[in-house]
Scaffold this motif. Structure first.
Motif, PDB file in Angstrom:
ATOM      1  N   LEU A 115      25.936  71.540   1.056  1.00  0.00           N
ATOM      2  CA  LEU A 115      27.323  71.641   1.497  1.00  0.00           C
ATOM      3  C   LEU A 115      27.345  71.856   3.001  1.00  0.00           C
ATOM      4  O   LEU A 115      26.572  72.667   3.528  1.00  0.00           O
ATOM      5  N   THR A 116      28.228  71.129   3.671  1.00  0.00           N
ATOM      6  CA  THR A 116      28.512  71.381   5.082  1.00  0.00           C
ATOM      7  C   THR A 116      30.017  71.559   5.219  1.00  0.00           C
ATOM      8  O   THR A 116      30.785  70.630   4.959  1.00  0.00           O
ATOM      9  N   ALA A 117      30.438  72.752   5.582  1.00  0.00           N
ATOM     10  CA  ALA A 117      31.861  73.077   5.746  1.00  0.00           C
ATOM     11  C   ALA A 117      32.144  73.277   7.223  1.00  0.00           C
ATOM     12  O   ALA A 117      31.437  74.024   7.903  1.00  0.00           O
ATOM     13  N   VAL A 118      33.175  72.599   7.719  1.00  0.00           N
ATOM     14  CA  VAL A 118      33.521  72.655   9.137  1.00  0.00           C
ATOM     15  C   VAL A 118      34.890  73.298   9.298  1.00  0.00           C
ATOM     16  O   VAL A 118      35.868  72.864   8.667  1.00  0.00           O
ATOM     17  N   SER A 119      34.956  74.327  10.098  1.00  0.00           N
ATOM     18  CA  SER A 119      36.170  75.065  10.449  1.00  0.00           C
ATOM     19  C   SER A 119      36.639  75.991   9.330  1.00  0.00           C
ATOM     20  O   SER A 119      36.767  77.197   9.528  1.00  0.00           O
ATOM     21  N   THR A 120      36.926  75.472   8.171  1.00  0.00           N
ATOM     22  CA  THR A 120      37.493  76.278   7.090  1.00  0.00           C
ATOM     23  C   THR A 120      36.439  77.180   6.458  1.00  0.00           C
ATOM     24  O   THR A 120      35.430  76.684   5.948  1.00  0.00           O
ATOM     25  N   PRO A 121      36.662  78.487   6.447  1.00  0.00           N
ATOM     26  CA  PRO A 121      35.705  79.402   5.813  1.00  0.00           C
ATOM     27  C   PRO A 121      35.782  79.302   4.298  1.00  0.00           C
ATOM     28  O   PRO A 121      36.644  78.617   3.744  1.00  0.00           O
ATOM     29  N   HIS A 122      34.893  79.996   3.630  1.00  0.00           N
ATOM     30  CA  HIS A 122      34.979  80.087   2.177  1.00  0.00           C
ATOM     31  C   HIS A 122      36.378  80.597   1.829  1.00  0.00           C
ATOM     32  O   HIS A 122      36.881  81.549   2.438  1.00  0.00           O
ATOM     33  N   PRO A 123      37.067  79.975   0.870  1.00  0.00           N
ATOM     34  CA  PRO A 123      38.452  80.360   0.575  1.00  0.00           C
ATOM     35  C   PRO A 123      38.644  81.830   0.243  1.00  0.00           C
ATOM     36  O   PRO A 123      39.682  82.411   0.594  1.00  0.00           O
ATOM     37  N   ASP A 124      37.680  82.453  -0.411  1.00  0.00           N
ATOM     38  CA  ASP A 124      37.838  83.873  -0.725  1.00  0.00           C
ATOM     39  C   ASP A 124      37.614  84.744   0.503  1.00  0.00           C
ATOM     40  O   ASP A 124      38.209  85.826   0.626  1.00  0.00           O
ATOM     41  N   ALA A 125      36.756  84.292   1.418  1.00  0.00           N
ATOM     42  CA  ALA A 125      36.604  85.004   2.688  1.00  0.00           C
ATOM     43  C   ALA A 125      37.901  84.919   3.484  1.00  0.00           C
ATOM     44  O   ALA A 125      38.339  85.904   4.098  1.00  0.00           O
ATOM     45  N   LEU A 126      38.534  83.756   3.457  1.00  0.00           N
ATOM     46  CA  LEU A 126      39.806  83.597   4.152  1.00  0.00           C
ATOM     47  C   LEU A 126      40.887  84.475   3.534  1.00  0.00           C
ATOM     48  O   LEU A 126      41.654  85.142   4.249  1.00  0.00           O
ATOM     49  N   ALA A 127      40.949  84.505   2.209  1.00  0.00           N
ATOM     50  CA  ALA A 127      41.953  85.331   1.532  1.00  0.00           C
ATOM     51  C   ALA A 127      41.770  86.802   1.888  1.00  0.00           C
ATOM     52  O   ALA A 127      42.751  87.523   2.119  1.00  0.00           O
ATOM     53  N   GLU A 128      40.516  87.263   1.939  1.00  0.00           N
ATOM     54  CA  GLU A 128      40.263  88.657   2.309  1.00  0.00           C
ATOM     55  C   GLU A 128      40.688  88.921   3.748  1.00  0.00           C
ATOM     56  O   GLU A 128      41.292  89.969   4.059  1.00  0.00           O
ATOM     57  N   PHE A 223      41.631  79.534  12.182  1.00  0.00           N
ATOM     58  CA  PHE A 223      40.677  80.427  11.526  1.00  0.00           C
ATOM     59  C   PHE A 223      39.983  81.299  12.565  1.00  0.00           C
ATOM     60  O   PHE A 223      39.285  80.800  13.453  1.00  0.00           O
ATOM     61  N   GLY A 224      40.171  82.607  12.427  1.00  0.00           N
ATOM     62  CA  GLY A 224      39.577  83.549  13.358  1.00  0.00           C
ATOM     63  C   GLY A 224      38.180  83.986  12.946  1.00  0.00           C
ATOM     64  O   GLY A 224      37.648  83.585  11.910  1.00  0.00           O
ATOM     65  N   SER A 225      37.619  84.862  13.746  1.00  0.00           N
ATOM     66  CA  SER A 225      36.236  85.287  13.535  1.00  0.00           C
ATOM     67  C   SER A 225      36.064  86.127  12.268  1.00  0.00           C
ATOM     68  O   SER A 225      34.994  86.104  11.650  1.00  0.00           O
ATOM     69  N   ALA A 226      37.087  86.867  11.858  1.00  0.00           N
ATOM     70  CA  ALA A 226      36.936  87.721  10.677  1.00  0.00           C
ATOM     71  C   ALA A 226      36.574  86.892   9.451  1.00  0.00           C
ATOM     72  O   ALA A 226      35.609  87.202   8.736  1.00  0.00           O
ATOM     73  N   ALA A 227      37.343  85.847   9.184  1.00  0.00           N
ATOM     74  CA  ALA A 227      37.055  84.997   8.033  1.00  0.00           C
ATOM     75  C   ALA A 227      35.740  84.258   8.200  1.00  0.00           C
ATOM     76  O   ALA A 227      34.984  84.064   7.242  1.00  0.00           O
ATOM     77  N   ALA A 228      35.445  83.837   9.435  1.00  0.00           N
ATOM     78  CA  ALA A 228      34.196  83.114   9.682  1.00  0.00           C
ATOM     79  C   ALA A 228      32.987  83.987   9.349  1.00  0.00           C
ATOM     80  O   ALA A 228      32.051  83.551   8.672  1.00  0.00           O
ATOM     81  N   PHE A 229      33.013  85.236   9.790  1.00  0.00           N
ATOM     82  CA  PHE A 229      31.867  86.115   9.560  1.00  0.00           C
ATOM     83  C   PHE A 229      31.790  86.601   8.111  1.00  0.00           C
ATOM     84  O   PHE A 229      30.704  86.920   7.615  1.00  0.00           O
ATOM     85  N   LEU A 230      32.919  86.657   7.425  1.00  0.00           N
ATOM     86  CA  LEU A 230      32.911  87.063   6.021  1.00  0.00           C
ATOM     87  C   LEU A 230      32.326  85.987   5.097  1.00  0.00           C
ATOM     88  O   LEU A 230      31.911  86.292   3.974  1.00  0.00           O
ATOM     89  N   THR A 231      32.314  84.757   5.556  1.00  0.00           N
ATOM     90  CA  THR A 231      31.907  83.645   4.693  1.00  0.00           C
ATOM     91  C   THR A 231      30.501  83.808   4.130  1.00  0.00           C
ATOM     92  O   THR A 231      30.232  83.475   2.972  1.00  0.00           O
ATOM     93  N   GLU A 232      29.604  84.355   4.921  1.00  0.00           N
ATOM     94  CA  GLU A 232      28.215  84.511   4.481  1.00  0.00           C
ATOM     95  C   GLU A 232      28.120  85.293   3.174  1.00  0.00           C
ATOM     96  O   GLU A 232      27.218  85.049   2.355  1.00  0.00           O
TER      97      GLU A 232
END
Length: 270
Positions: A115-128, A223-232
Motif C-alpha cells: 500500500l502507498t497512501a499519499v496525503s490522507t492518513p489512516h482513516p481512524d488516525a484522522l478520526a482521532e 491534513f495536519g501533523s497530528a493525524a500524520a503521526f498517528l497513522t503509524e
C-alpha cells in the motif's frame, strides 16, 4: 474497463504480464494525476493502471448518494482488479483515493501486495485527530460545507474559481484546466461530491498488515501533523513514513519525480 458498476476510463503503461500496480486519484482530480509514475513504472516493466473512479468516469456515474459508500468504492477496486486478471496487486492512492486504498488494504490484505497512501492518513488516525486536535478539526471543517446543497453552483461559478483556488500555485494551470473541464460535465461535480455526502457508514477501518508507505507533506491544508503521526499506530506491517517539506496537498501533481522515486523504492523493497 467494464465491471458490474459500469465502464471505467483509465490510463495504463507497461507489459500486460508486468507487476500489477493500481492507482486511485482524489478530489477534484482524475487518473491523469498519475501520468508520470504510470509512465515510469511502465518503462520499468510494471503494468501500471490508473482509473477515473466512480463518478469521475462518465460510464460509471450512479445518481444516488447511497451508491458512493465505502462498500461500493472498495468493491470497485476489487472488481477492476478482477477484470484485469490481478489476484494480487500494489495499490497507490492520493486524497480520497488514499482513503479507499486504506479500506481495501485493511479489509482485503490477501489482495494487496503493498500500500502507498499519499496525503490522507489512516482513516481512524484522522478520526482521532479530529476529536483530539483543534488544528485538525479546523482543517476538516470544510466537509460540512461541501456536503450542503448548492455546493456545485458555488464551486463552478466564475469559471470554477473556487475549484481553481484549491490548487493555488502548486499544480500546472493546464492540468487544472483539464480537471475543471471534466468537473463541468453534466453530473460530474455532483458525483464527485457524493463521495463526501455518503459519509463513512462503515465505521472503523481496522489495522493494516501489508507493507505500507505513507507520504505526507508539510504544507497540506487538509491534513495536519497530528493525524500524520498517528497513522503509524494503525499499521502492523512494515511501515515507512516520508515527510515532504514545503510541498502542498497535491503531491502527485506538484512533485511527481520525488513521489515516483519513493514509490519505486517501496515496490523494489517488497
Amino acid at each position: 474497463m467494464t465491471t458490474a458498476a459500469g465502464t471505467f476510463d483509465a490510463i495504463a503503461a507497461g507489459p500486460e504480464d508486468g507487476r500489477p500496480v493500481l492507482f486511485l486519484h482524489g478530489f477534484p482530480q482524475a487518473a491523469i494525476t498519475w501520468e508520470f509514475p504510470v509512465s515510469v513504472l511502465g518503462r520499468a516493466g510494471c503494468r501500471a493502471v490508473a482509473v477515473d473512479q466512480r463518478g469521475y468516469s462518465p460510464g460509471a456515474r450512479p445518481a444516488t448518494v447511497a451508491e458512493y459508500g465505502v462498500a461500493e468504492l472498495v468493491g470497485d477496486v476489487l472488481a477492476i482488479a478482477d477484470e484485469l486478471g490481478w489476484s494480487r496487486f500494489d495499490l497507490v492512492g492520493h486524497d480520497q483515493g488514499a482513503a479507499v486504498a486504506w479500506w481495501v488494504a485493511a479489509d482485503h490484505p490477501a489482495r494487496v501486495r503493498t500500500l502507498t497512501a499519499v496525503s490522507t492518513p489512516h482513516p481512524d488516525a484522522l478520526a482521532e485527530a479530529v476529536r483530539t486536535d483543534e488544528d485538525q478539526a479546523l482543517r476538516s471543517a470544510y466537509l460540512t460545507d461541501w456536503r450542503s446543497t448548492g455546493t456545485e453552483r458555488r464551486m463552478l461559478a466564475d469559471d470554477a474559481e473556487a475549484v481553481r483556488r484549491m490548487f493555488e500555485w502548486s499544480v500546472p494551470p493546464s492540468r487544472v484546466d483539464e480537471y475543471v473541464r471534466r468537473l463541468a460535465e453534466p453530473g460530474a461535480l455532483t458525483a464527485a461530491l457524493n463521495w463526501f455526502r455518503a459519509g463513512r457508514a462503515g465505521g472503523r477501518t481496522g489495522r493494516v498488515s501489508v507493507p505500507t508507505l505513507y507520504v505526507w507533506s508539510t504544507e497540506d491544508v487538509a491534513f495536519g501533523s497530528a493525524a500524520a503521526f498517528l497513522t503509524e499506530r494503525w499499521v502492523d506491517g512494515p511501515y515507512r513514513f516520508e515527510m515532504l517539506e514545503d510541498v502542498s496537498h497535491w503531491v502527485p501533481d506538484q512533485v511527481p519525480e520525488v513521489f515516483t522515486a519513493l514509490l519505486s523504492e517501496h515496490l523494489v523493497g517488497h
